[in-house]
Motif scaffolding. Structure first.
Motif, mmCIF file in Angstrom:
data_model
loop_
_atom_site.group_PDB
_atom_site.id
_atom_site.type_symbol
_atom_site.label_atom_id
_atom_site.label_comp_id
_atom_site.label_asym_id
_atom_site.label_seq_id
_atom_site.Cartn_x
_atom_site.Cartn_y
_atom_site.Cartn_z
ATOM 1 N N GLU A 1 -8.900 131.641 -119.755
ATOM 2 C CA GLU A 1 -8.438 131.985 -121.099
ATOM 3 C C GLU A 1 -7.464 130.928 -121.598
ATOM 4 O O GLU A 1 -6.574 130.513 -120.867
ATOM 5 N N ASN B 1 -2.115 133.778 -132.170
ATOM 6 C CA ASN B 1 -3.148 134.711 -132.594
ATOM 7 C C ASN B 1 -2.714 136.159 -132.347
ATOM 8 O O ASN B 1 -2.824 137.030 -133.220
ATOM 9 N N ILE C 1 -0.245 139.817 -135.313
ATOM 10 C CA ILE C 1 -0.361 141.244 -135.627
ATOM 11 C C ILE C 1 0.823 142.052 -135.082
ATOM 12 O O ILE C 1 0.804 143.274 -135.100
ATOM 13 N N ALA C 2 1.845 141.370 -134.598
ATOM 14 C CA ALA C 2 2.994 142.083 -134.026
ATOM 15 C C ALA C 2 3.939 142.530 -135.144
ATOM 16 O O ALA C 2 4.038 141.871 -136.179
ATOM 17 N N PRO C 3 4.626 143.658 -134.932
ATOM 18 C CA PRO C 3 5.541 144.146 -135.966
ATOM 19 C C PRO C 3 6.665 143.147 -136.281
ATOM 20 O O PRO C 3 7.029 142.963 -137.422
ATOM 21 N N TYR D 1 8.675 138.451 -129.031
ATOM 22 C CA TYR D 1 8.606 139.773 -129.662
ATOM 23 C C TYR D 1 10.026 140.295 -129.812
ATOM 24 O O TYR D 1 10.811 140.261 -128.853
#
Lengths: 95, 485
Positions: A69, A75, A79-81, A88
């Motif tokens: 991978e 990517n 889509i993380a808050p 994060y």
């Protein structure tokens, strides 16, 4: 098997699952009913039966230790808050 | 014959013969989806992508490079991750989740050239038997007003039954392909555990979940399964067993087929008319030369109890990843990390998902693990042994899919247990990991009835053969709900 609202609040905390105070009673009743349904299991003696965790008694497949991978951090973080500089963000854990 | 009543096989022949283009075909179905939006069978319709894919399919068809399914529309249950497209799993928790990758099943259908028209409605995280736990509201059964389509793959079943798409994907953890297929009068197949890759299929109960096709006929289900099945290195439980040609044996004779009828399937819990419908179906098989043998599965009655420990236990672990940190719903202004977890999950999950997380957490907690989880796993083995023993003497096992036809919206929501008990004939199959089908076998009060056919491990080709032969002598699978012809 009957649970109390205290039991349910404790389980909800273990699961880190918020439940509105006004719904605790109905969850307590639901869960007690589910446990009563499940209690049917005790009607059968299973002393000499091996637990079956999985439909097939197979072992985990191994593969060569090769990178398959690529890095998809941007990517996935799209889509993380809340992210900052590739990290994060969560509320402060240590003061 | 109007286009939308055609099977995959017929559509494939028409496209290859140039009767119409994939773009025209795609438009026919997109229009139907819009016309019948009241069924609420779709969560997302991906019109722009569909038209672009149809254009590519037409180029392949013109160049003579098309495969059997190239250019034919379909749709995925919203549990399969679709890159760049919202993948909600029927939950508020993932209402904002744009999947960053494709499920293997999605990749396989894309590679086959099928045109995805969107994402289908479902019970939240596949937990439910009526599609009523969906954050997006229930899908409706096209056969009767105010009636559930079944669940959890309710949107898939409703959309195929109404011919808004010719076929769809579904997933089955305790009956979620077979029960909605039965309620909506279509053909559904839950493959052997491990036959279809679970990569990118949002996990509910990982030792039970299995994806499969939902279609109009067994012949179409064979084409769909051919595309879906096969080893996938990305799924550690994927089977390496070779995939046979599922269409090759469809026309094999059923003379001498041994059909087992478990007497426990026909006890007092079964509706009389349902019992009669199943008996009529079994008689068709007798006419085809099959032999009927009564079998006994004494532990079947414990399947629901064992399932409601194992599935919630696995779900409570799987759904821990929905924590408001990396994707999905996050609460406003969390005070601290615990508050972030507790409120994000409390706001994001609906009541049925919460019930199952709570039961699972309880069953796995210290002091209760042996009494619940280990006990359930032991019963799982007893149930599996009942099946393997029966399948030593018979080729397939038959019975009803459900005790009654589809129930009304709201009829079973007040008492979750009543909903759970209605899955009695499907749940045991998942515990054993066996393949099983639901095939249209008549009507009760204008509501479809499903015949369940259960086979041995990796005997999907046999099941499809048995179902296909029945569909050669009956036309239940060709009936259309009124208003959708």
């Amino acid at each position: 098997m009957s649970l109390t609202t205290d039991d349910v609040n404790k389980i909800a905390y273990l699961a880190r699952l918020g439940i509105n105070a006004q719904d605790t009673e109905s969850y307590t009743a639901n869960l007690s009913n589910m446990l009563n349904l499940v209690a049917e299991m005790s009607s059968v003696n299973t002393d000499n039966v091996a637990p079956m965790a999985h439909p097939f008694d197979t072992t985990q497949r191994l593969r060569p230790d090769q990178i398959t991978e690529g890095n998809q951090r941007d990517n996935f973080q799209a889509i993380a808050p809340q992210v900052e500089e590739g990290l994060y963000l969560v509320p402060k854990v240590l003061d | 014959m109007t286009i939308h009543t055609k099977t995959l096989k017929q559509l494939s022949q028409d496209l290859q013969a140039g009767e119409y283009s994939s773009q025209e075909l795609t438009q026919v179905y997109l229009t139907r989806i819009q016309q019948h939006s009241a069924l609420n069978s779709f969560i997302s319709v991906t019109e722009t992508q569909a038209i672009a894919s149809a254009k590519q399919a037409d180029a392949l068809l013109t160049a003579g490079n098309a495969s059997l399914l190239t250019g034919i529309p379909m749709a995925h249950k919203d549990i399969f991750c679709t890159q760049g497209v919202k993948t909600s799993c029927g939950s508020k928790m993932l209402d904002n989740f744009i999947a960053p990758y494709n499920a293997t099943v999605v990749d396989k259908f894309n590679a086959a050239g099928m045109i995805s028209l969107g994402k289908l409605n479902m019970d939240e995280f596949a937990m439910g038997s009526s599609n009523e736990t969906s954050f997006y509201g229930p899908a409706y059964n096209p056969w009767a007003d105010n009636t559930v389509p079944g669940g959890s793959s309710g949107g898939s079943a409703a959309a195929v039954a109404a011919r808004l798409i010719p076929a769809a994907t579904g997933t089955d953890t305790g009956g979620s392909i077979r029960q909605p297929a039965a309620f909506c009068g279509i053909t559904g197949l839950k493959p052997t555990y491990g036959r279809v890759s679970r990569y990118g299929m949002i996990a509910y109960a990982s030792s039970l979940d299995q994806g499969g096709p939902m279609a109009q006929t067994a012949e179409d289900a064979a084409l769909m399964l051919q595309t879906m099945a096969g080893f996938d290195a990305k799924d550690s439980t994927s089977s390496e067993q070779a995939v046979p040609d599922y269409s090759a044996s469809l026309n094999d004779s059923l003379k001498g087929l041994k059909i087992g009828l478990p007497k426990e399937f026909f006890d007092e819990g079964l509706n009389n008319e349902m019992a009669a419908a199943i008996e009529t179906a079994v008689n068709e098989y007798k006419k085809m030369g099959a032999e009927i043998i009564e079998v006994s599965m004494p532990n079947l009655k414990l399947a629901t109890a064992a399932y409601y420990v194992i599935a919630p236990a696995e779900c409570s672990a799987n759904l821990q990843r929905m924590d408001g940190v990396r994707f999905g719903h996050r609460c406003d202004n969390p005070e601290d990390l615990n508050d972030l977890y507790i409120r994000s999950r409390g706001e994001g999950f609906g009541p049925e998902v919460k019930r199952r997380i709570l039961v699972g957490t309880y069953a796995l907690s210290a002091g209760y693990y042996d009494a619940y989880y280990i006990k359930a796993q032991k019963i799982r083995r007893l149930i599996t042994e009942d099946f393997t023993k029966a399948l030593e003497t018979v080729d397939v096992i038959m019975g009803p899919v459900t005790p009654t036809p589809a129930f009304d919206i709201g009829e079973k929501t007040a008492d979750p247990i009543e909903m759970y008990l209605a899955d009695i004939y499907t749940i045991a199959v998942n515990l054993a990991g066996l393949p099983a089908m639901s095939v249209p076998a008549g009507f009760i009060d204008n509501k479809p009835v499903g015949l369940q056919i259960i086979g041995n491990y990796f005997a999907e080709a046999k099941l499809l053969n048995v179902a296909h032969q029945y569909q050669q002598v009956t036309n239940w699978h060709q009936q259309m709900p009124q208003g959708f012809e």
